[in-house]
Write an enzyme that holds these catalytic residues in place. Structure first.
Site, PDB file in Angstrom:
ATOM      1  N   LYS A  25       5.028   4.115  -1.258  1.00 20.92           N
ATOM      2  CA  LYS A  25       5.273   5.449  -1.839  1.00 20.92           C
ATOM      3  C   LYS A  25       6.664   5.953  -1.429  1.00 20.92           C
ATOM      4  CE  LYS A  25       0.383   6.524  -2.073  1.00 20.92           C
ATOM      5  NZ  LYS A  25      -0.774   6.991  -1.280  1.00 20.92           N
ATOM      6  N   GLY A  50       0.819  -1.199   0.000  1.00 19.14           N
ATOM      7  CA  GLY A  50       0.000   0.000   0.000  1.00 19.14           C
ATOM      8  C   GLY A  50       0.855   1.252   0.000  1.00 19.14           C
ATOM      9  N   SER A  51       0.376   2.247   0.708  1.00 21.28           N
ATOM     10  CA  SER A  51       1.001   3.579   0.630  1.00 21.28           C
ATOM     11  C   SER A  51       2.406   3.613   1.205  1.00 21.28           C
ATOM     12  CB  SER A  51       0.134   4.600   1.377  1.00 21.28           C
ATOM     13  OG  SER A  51      -1.148   4.609   0.801  1.00 21.28           O
ATOM     14  N   THR A  52       2.780   2.634   2.042  1.00 22.24           N
ATOM     15  CA  THR A  52       4.157   2.649   2.548  1.00 22.24           C
ATOM     16  C   THR A  52       5.143   2.525   1.396  1.00 22.24           C
ATOM     17  OG1 THR A  52       4.139   0.263   2.921  1.00 22.24           O
ATOM     18  CG2 THR A  52       3.539   1.639   4.787  1.00 22.24           C
TER      19      THR A  52
END
Lengths: 479, 447
Positions: free
Chosen positions: A219, A215-217
């Site tokens: 990014k 997920g966003s980690t």
């Protein structure tokens, strides 16, 4: 009659000589294959004839050996089974061994050749070597904090010392007691099948052997790729990012979780702080597949040889994708999958000025000492410094506020990964972070937390809400 | 042949040494080695010398001393190696059985010691009472009749572990076939001593093979039928092989005709083939011999033979040490048929080699006594008795090391089994008397 009597005598002695040759065949020539036959109980009898060496955490044994008064004299015992199961694994008389119990088996069981002080003398006496102790890098306070933080929920925590690569915590819940399956007989087999049939799969080591969409980690990786490749040179310059972002070559439009206007053309700093899918999806496409895959690979993605010394599951960043898939992969979706250990390595590399140290779980054994070594130089110090700024910002003003620790510098990134076909599965809450005391520049700890909690309300599953407090507890324990 | 000189008067001037002092010294060594083994077992298992080590040592030493005294009195020229070898093997057998007792539910060593005492008593009885072995020749046909009865009786008793060779009564079991061995050796020796010329010099000759005539072929066929009968009715392949092998050896020695060997080989091959094909018990032994690990591959775990091989292999060259092995894994018959596996695991190839050499020495000294004799009956009897030991050692050792199909048979002196140990002491007693006669005759001739 005398001559024939001598013939008969020679015949009888020939028979006895044949016996000697037969015995030589069995006892010397073919003996290795007989000794190694799996059906030969002597293997197990010898193996369990003496107490096994212990696995030490913080200098204290977390394992033991119990006398059984049966053919296999000693059985493995665990002082704090469920807490350390993801570290120790199990050593079972029925089911073999896993994790450290398997990786360091020759030391623990006393069969390592190097344990013998006087090899020639030992060849004569054939005295069994006592098992050696294996000293781990685990920090018991961090391990406990992680275990307590996860509570009854399904999840995992991996924590590293960024400067050395020492693994400080490796927790997976729900856990199990390896002592339950250490022995033989119906008690062990019942416990074993109970664990296998358990819907929550307690024997899976989620920190090391389970991959999740990060997920966003992820990014964080995308941002580093953008900075390293020069796609972005100033983290405060607005990016040319629409909101929603139409995926290239596709009719699907990527949106953001929180419908604020802030993501349109947001700078990298702001986009990282409030976790804009649109900005990072486009950024991944701008950076390109090759540079994205290179950066992910430098962190350990797609490395099947990563060992701590037990093998870690291979984290995946796909290298054959179209642009839409790349955009989704760049925000940690599509095929991207990472172990909690892998995401802790991402945080550690940022914290350690771009140098990723080889993660390791064994400090030393009587036969070997693990020295700190560099896994890869992932980014240059300048990029690392910019990333540290972004990550501290995400904790100070962004989604990771609940990880802040007074008196310490904390950088982090939340993630809420969608899961399952059409996102029907419960999402995974992620948080990756690092910290060091305010008065010290040396990074002290990096941590990755994932919580997959099917029992919770979907709205509550968010990196910032669920995972960040656990990461905070672990970092506090280390600081 | 110089049989005519037997009765010549002894020249008194030259005397052969009697070598009883050597025998005594060797006996002391044999007893000490056995006691050392007994203590080693206790030290390995419990870290302490067994409390009854002194009693065990004095029992074995006492028996050896009594036997030695009887030999001094009645057979002063007997071979000085025979008795010490027998005592050492018997003592070692007791050590191995005691060692296995510590890990098995039943206790066999005390009973084995009592049987050994009985054996030594019979040894003394034979040495003291049998003034001249030649009287045995007179009882040749009584012997064979008794042997047949002893072999037939167990057929009417229930089979034990697949073989009908035991008589069990009131918790007491004996194997009459063991005694039959000695009786048959006496009969064979006497019969062949009388008929060897008829057997040797009649019949047709085909190239170099001198074939026997039909008339004298009768007895050998009868023995063959008995052997096969024992095999089929009692399912005892080992004894059958032993009887037939013994007869062929003695026939060859008595007549010197290779034709007999050809006939013997053909008949035993036919018998073995028929038994292997028709008799399921024997057939399974042959299958086990060819594929000792078949039961492992079939998922049933290792069988006895596989466990025996594991034990031998675990011993390696030097052995695990007394009390340090795991031969109890063999399970049933570990103290009897498979006793050698314990020796193999705990004493290694070195120990097995020593044990086999002891037997070889026993056999060689038996043959030596036989070859030194001028009386055909005595000569054949000595060779027959020595051959019994050799064949028996070959059949059972070859069986447990997967050299030949496994057949139940007691390792002489080593294995648990009262009938066997008693019989072997009688065999040694007879060999002592025969060697005494042979050497005192030598002295008589002043050689």
């Amino acid at each position: 009659m005398t001559r024939h009597g001598r013939h008969a005598a020679a015949f009888c002695l020939l028979l006895l000589l044949t016996l000697l040759l037969g015995a030589t065949r069995v006892q010397v020539l073919d003996s290795p294959s007989y000794d190694g036959n799996p059906a030969n109980r002597r293997l197990a009898i010898t193996r369990y004839a003496q107490p096994r060496g212990n696995i030490l955490v913080g200098g204290h044994p977390v394992t033991g050996s119990r006398a059984t008064h049966s053919q296999l004299k000693y059985v493995r015992a665990y002082t704090d089974g469920p807490l350390y199961a993801p570290v120790t694994g199990f050593a079972s008389q029925t089911y073999g061994a896993t994790l450290l119990e398997a990786a360091e088996d020759d030391v623990l069981s006393g069969t390592a050749d190097q344990l013998v002080a006087l090899p020639l003398w030992n060849a004569v006496t054939r005295r069994q070597q006592p098992g050696g102790d294996v000293r781990t890098t685990i920090n018991p306070a961090a391990q406990r904090a992680a275990y307590r933080g996860l509570g009854g929920r399904k999840g995992a925590v991996a924590a590293l010392d960024p400067a050395t690569g020492r693994i400080l915590a490796l927790v997976s819940t729900p856990s199990y007691d390896p002592g339950d399956i250490a022995g033989t007989g119906p008690a062990a087999t019942t416990a074993w099948s109970g664990l296998l049939d358990h819907p929550d799969q307690p024997m899976v080591n989620r920190a090391l052997r389970q991959t999740y969409p990060p997920g966003s980690t992820f990014k964080t990786v995308t941002a580093i790729a953008a900075l390293t490749s020069g796609t972005i040179t100033d983290v405060d310059e607005p990016t040319d990012s629409p909101d929603p972002y139409p995926l290239p070559g596709s009719t699907v439009r990527l949106t953001n979780e929180s419908s604020t206007e802030a993501c349109r053309d947001a700078s990298l700093r702001i986009a990282y702080q409030i976790s804009c899918n649109t900005v990072f999806g486009k950024l991944g496409d701008d950076v390109g597949l090759k540079a994205m895959a290179d950066t992910a690979g430098a962190f350990g993605f797609n490395d099947p040889a990563l060992r701590i010394p037990s093998r870690a599951a291979t984290s995946v960043f796909d290298t054959h994708m179209d642009r839409a898939q790349l955009a989704l992969s760049s925000i940690g979706q599509y095929n991207t999958a990472a172990t909690p250990l892998q995401m802790a390595m991402v945080a550690a590399a940022v914290a350690n000025g771009g140098t990723l140290m080889q993660p390791h779980l064994v400090d030393r054994t009587p036969v070997a000492t693990t020295y700190d070594s560099v896994y890869r130089q992932v980014m240059d110090a300048n990029v690392a410094a910019q990333m540290q700024e972004l990550m501290t910002g995400a904790v100070a003003q962004g989604t990771g506020r609940r990880a802040a620790i007074p008196g310490a510098v904390v950088g982090g990134k939340t993630g809420t990964a969608q899961n399952g076909e059409n996102n029907r599965g419960m999402p995974f809450a992620w948080f990756i972070a690092w910290a060091h005391p305010k008065d010290s520049g040396t990074p002290a700890v990096a941590v990755a937390v994932v919580v997959e909690d099917a029992a919770a309300n979907r709205a509550d599953i968010s990196g910032g809400g669920v995972a960040a407090p656990i990461a905070r507890a672990v970092m506090r324990a280390v600081l | 042949m110089r049989t005519s000189t037997v009765d010549a008067p002894p020249p008194p001037a030259i005397r052969l040494p009697k070598r009883r002092g050597v025998e005594l010294a060797l006996l002391v060594a044999a007893v000490l080695i056995s006691v050392y083994g007994y203590c080693a077992v206790g030290l390995a298992r419990y870290g302490a010398v067994p409390p009854d080590a002194v009693r065990y040592g004095s029992a074995l030493g006492g028996l050896a001393l009594l036997a030695h005294i009887s030999v001094r009195l009645r057979a002063p020229y007997a071979d000085p190696l025979l008795l010490p070898i027998a005592v050492l093997l018997n003592g070692l057998g007791l050590v191995l059985i005691y060692r296995l007792d510590l890990q098995t539910p039943d206790t066999a060593a005390p009973a084995q010691l009592i049987w050994s005492a009985l054996g030594v008593a019979l040894f003394i009885g034979v040495v003291v009472l049998l003034r001249d072995y030649r009287v045995l020749a007179r009882y040749a046909y009584v012997s064979v009749a008794a042997a047949l009865v002893l072999m037939i009786v167990p057929i009417f008793f229930p089979a034990v572990n697949g073989a009908k060779i035991w008589i069990q009564y009131a918790g007491f079991s004996i194997q009459p076939g063991e005694f039959a061995k000695v009786l048959l050796a006496v009969f064979f020796a006497a019969y062949l001593a009388d008929n060897r010329h008829a057997l040797a010099y009649t019949g047709r000759r085909i190239r170099k093979l001198q074939l026997p005539t039909g008339r004298v072929l009768g007895p050998i066929l009868a023995i063959w039928v008995i052997s096969v009968g024992v095999l089929v009715l009692e399912r005892d392949l080992g004894t059958s092989l032993l009887f037939f092998g013994l007869f062929v050896i003695l026939l060859y020695v008595a007549t010197g005709r290779t034709g007999w060997i050809a006939v013997g080989l053909v008949l035993s091959a036919a018998g073995a083939f028929a038994a292997g094909a028709l008799e399921p018990h024997v057939h399974s032994r042959v299958t086990d011999w060819l594929h000792p690990f078949a039961s492992i591959d079939a998922g049933r775990g290792p069988g006895q033979l596989a466990q025996s091989l594991f034990a031998f292999a675990a011993g390696g060259a030097l052995g695990a040490g007394l009390g340090e092995g795991h031969s109890v894994l063999i399970g049933f018959a570990v103290k009897s048929d498979f006793i050698l596996a314990t020796a193999g695991e705990e004493l290694g190839l070195a120990g097995i080699g020593a044990v086999i050499l002891l037997y070889a020495l026993l056999v060689a000294r038996g043959y030596r006594a036989g070859l030194a004799m001028r009386d055909p009956f005595g000569r054949l009897l000595a060779i027959g008795l020595a051959s019994i030991i050799a064949l028996q050692v070959f059949v059972i050792t070859g069986g447990v090391t997967d050299l030949i199909p496994l057949t139940g048979m007691a390792m002489p002196f080593l294995a648990q089994g009262g009938s066997s140990v008693v019989t072997n002491w009688i065999i040694v007693a007879l060999l002592m008397l025969l060697s005494d006669t042979a050497r005192s005759a030598d002295e008589g001739r002043g050689r």
